[in-house]
Design a protein around this motif. Structure first.
Motif, PDB file in Angstrom:
ATOM      1  N   GLY A 144      -4.369   0.186  -1.621  1.00 56.35           N
ATOM      2  CA  GLY A 144      -4.600   0.573  -3.005  1.00 56.35           C
ATOM      3  C   GLY A 144      -4.602  -0.567  -4.000  1.00 56.35           C
ATOM      4  N   ILE A 145      -4.517  -1.790  -3.506  1.00 54.03           N
ATOM      5  CA  ILE A 145      -4.473  -2.957  -4.404  1.00 54.03           C
ATOM      6  C   ILE A 145      -5.850  -3.201  -5.015  1.00 54.03           C
ATOM      7  N   ARG A 225      -0.341  12.737   0.410  1.00 52.91           N
ATOM      8  CA  ARG A 225       0.187  11.612  -0.371  1.00 52.91           C
ATOM      9  C   ARG A 225       0.023  11.922  -1.862  1.00 52.91           C
ATOM     10  N   VAL A 226       1.139  11.976  -2.556  1.00 53.77           N
ATOM     11  CA  VAL A 226       1.134  12.279  -3.997  1.00 53.77           C
ATOM     12  C   VAL A 226       1.331  10.982  -4.769  1.00 53.77           C
ATOM     13  N   ALA A 227       0.464  10.768  -5.758  1.00 49.18           N
ATOM     14  CA  ALA A 227       0.481   9.502  -6.498  1.00 49.18           C
ATOM     15  C   ALA A 227       1.771   9.323  -7.292  1.00 49.18           C
ATOM     16  N   THR A 234      -2.695   6.932  -4.498  1.00 50.49           N
ATOM     17  CA  THR A 234      -1.695   7.748  -3.804  1.00 50.49           C
ATOM     18  C   THR A 234      -0.974   6.998  -2.692  1.00 50.49           C
ATOM     19  N   ASN A 235      -1.321   5.753  -2.441  1.00 48.69           N
ATOM     20  CA  ASN A 235      -0.749   5.002  -1.318  1.00 48.69           C
ATOM     21  C   ASN A 235       0.774   4.955  -1.397  1.00 48.69           C
ATOM     22  N   GLY A 236       1.407   5.106  -0.229  1.00 45.74           N
ATOM     23  CA  GLY A 236       2.849   4.989  -0.182  1.00 45.74           C
ATOM     24  C   GLY A 236       3.323   3.619  -0.614  1.00 45.74           C
ATOM     25  N   SER A 237       2.541   2.586  -0.294  1.00 46.13           N
ATOM     26  CA  SER A 237       2.904   1.216  -0.677  1.00 46.13           C
ATOM     27  C   SER A 237       2.844   1.004  -2.187  1.00 46.13           C
ATOM     28  N   ALA A 342       7.216   3.673   0.008  1.00 44.87           N
ATOM     29  CA  ALA A 342       6.883   5.102   0.123  1.00 44.87           C
ATOM     30  C   ALA A 342       8.144   5.945   0.015  1.00 44.87           C
ATOM     31  N   ARG A 343       7.984   7.139  -0.536  1.00 49.82           N
ATOM     32  CA  ARG A 343       9.120   8.025  -0.751  1.00 49.82           C
ATOM     33  C   ARG A 343       8.887   9.360  -0.044  1.00 49.82           C
TER      34      ARG A 343
END
Length: 346
Positions: A144-145, A225-227, A234-237, A342-343
């Motif tokens: 997502g970068i 994956r929720v933003a 939405t990436n966990g990273s 990520a959460r």
């Protein structure tokens, strides 16, 4: 006189041969053979070259010269050596533009791919006029970068990159700001999909598809994956939260429709894996990012050829994670499974 003697000898030797045309052929051929061997070496070699034979020694045969086997010429080409093909290496691609073109070759997938063009002044302007909202992504980016959301509404232009937002009164000002953000790298412009939301935050679906140890491809895991509350990706990273897919879809569908939708997304993943495999021989796993619009239609946002299964460690049920790891070991892949930002969704 010699001819008649040779004829009689030949007929006695063959046993089954009779006088007539066949006997004449054997007589003439055998006579020529005798004359070749009885002459000087120079004439013998000249005669052999004239007849197209090797200069090596002939194997004798009294039946007919057509059975005489010439020895291998010293000028003959050596037998071809069997060339071993190198082992197929796994190829992966981080170029989103190249992967998009690969997917567009498949008519079945084409309907699930958002309109995409290379970033440029004219292409961006045309996409904004047509769709109103687009995503600008680096072709070689990951996690997502560098992803930006750009919108045009009633003569105003805005974009968001990470936590930062900016607004402009003209397209020229917007474009120049985006050029500075890209820093000379290649970007694509992708039609924006208004994602479904969970608690006011957009979410998408990550689907893992792997080569099965039993042959063929198999969809081995799916999650939502929720933003992050203040981000567009939405990436966990990037601080996204991980949920079971069925839980996120519960608000939008009943159990029957939800199961059919998940199976349909699995099917899209299998078709995508086969299409990518045709372009990247040796590919054994993909991570497919799918968006769902308000009509519950799946859209392929991106195909990852080296996905990290780490987010699956945050699901309550570890069955999918165990299967992903087991399949990966079958083709020689291991994972560290160290999730940083990520959460787990609550």
């Amino acid at each position: 006189m010699d001819v008649y003697v040779n004829k009689a000898a030949t007929v006695r030797k063959a046993g089954s041969m009779e006088d007539g045309p066949k006997a004449e052929v054997s007589i003439n051929s055998y006579s020529k053979y005798r004359r070749l061997h009885s002459g000087p070496k120079k004439k013998l070699k000249a005669a052999k070259r004239k007849r197209g034979l090797s200069t090596g020694r002939l194997k004798s045969s009294h039946k007919s010269s057509k059975y005489a086997q010439p020895a291998r010429s010293r000028y003959a080409a050596p037998p071809k050596r069997k060339v071993l093909k190198p082992a197929v290496k796994v190829r992966s691609s981080k170029d989103k533009w190249v992967k998009t073109k690969v997917l567009l070759r498949n008519g079945e997938l084409r309907n699930h791919i958002p309109a995409t063009k290379l970033f440029g002044k004219q292409s961006l302007y045309g996409m904004l006029r047509k769709f109103g909202m687009v995503y600008v992504k680096p072709t070689g980016g990951q996690m997502g970068i560098g992803v930006m959301r750009v919108e045009a509404y009633r003569g105003k232009f805005t974009y968001q990159h990470g936590f930062r937002k900016a607004s402009f009164g003209s397209y020229e000002a917007l474009y120049h700001a985006l050029v500075r953000e890209t820093r000379g790298k290649t970007y694509i412009v992708q039609k924006g999909i208004n994602l479904l939301k969970h608690k006011g935050r957009p979410f998408d679906i990550r689907l893992m598809v792997q080569k099965s140890p039993f042959g063929g491809w198999e969809a081995t895991g799916t999650l939502g994956r929720v933003a992050h509350p203040r981000k567009i990706v939405t990436n966990g990273s990037q601080g996204g939260s991980i949920y079971p897919t069925a839980r996120l879809l519960k608000k939008y569908s009943d159990a029957g429709y939800r199961n059919r939708l998940i199976r349909h997304m699995d099917y899209i993943g299998l078709v995508t894996a086969k299409q990518m495999r045709a372009a990247y021989p040796g590919l054994r796993v993909i991570g497919l990012d799918l968006a769902l619009d308000k009509h519950m239609k799946p859209w392929i946002l991106e195909v990852n050829t080296a996905p990290d299964p780490c987010p699956f460690t945050l699901l309550p049920d570890k069955a999918m994670l165990r299967r992903i790891i087991r399949y990966a070991r079958a083709y020689g892949r291991t994972y560290a499974l160290n999730c940083g930002k990520a959460r787990r969704g609550v």
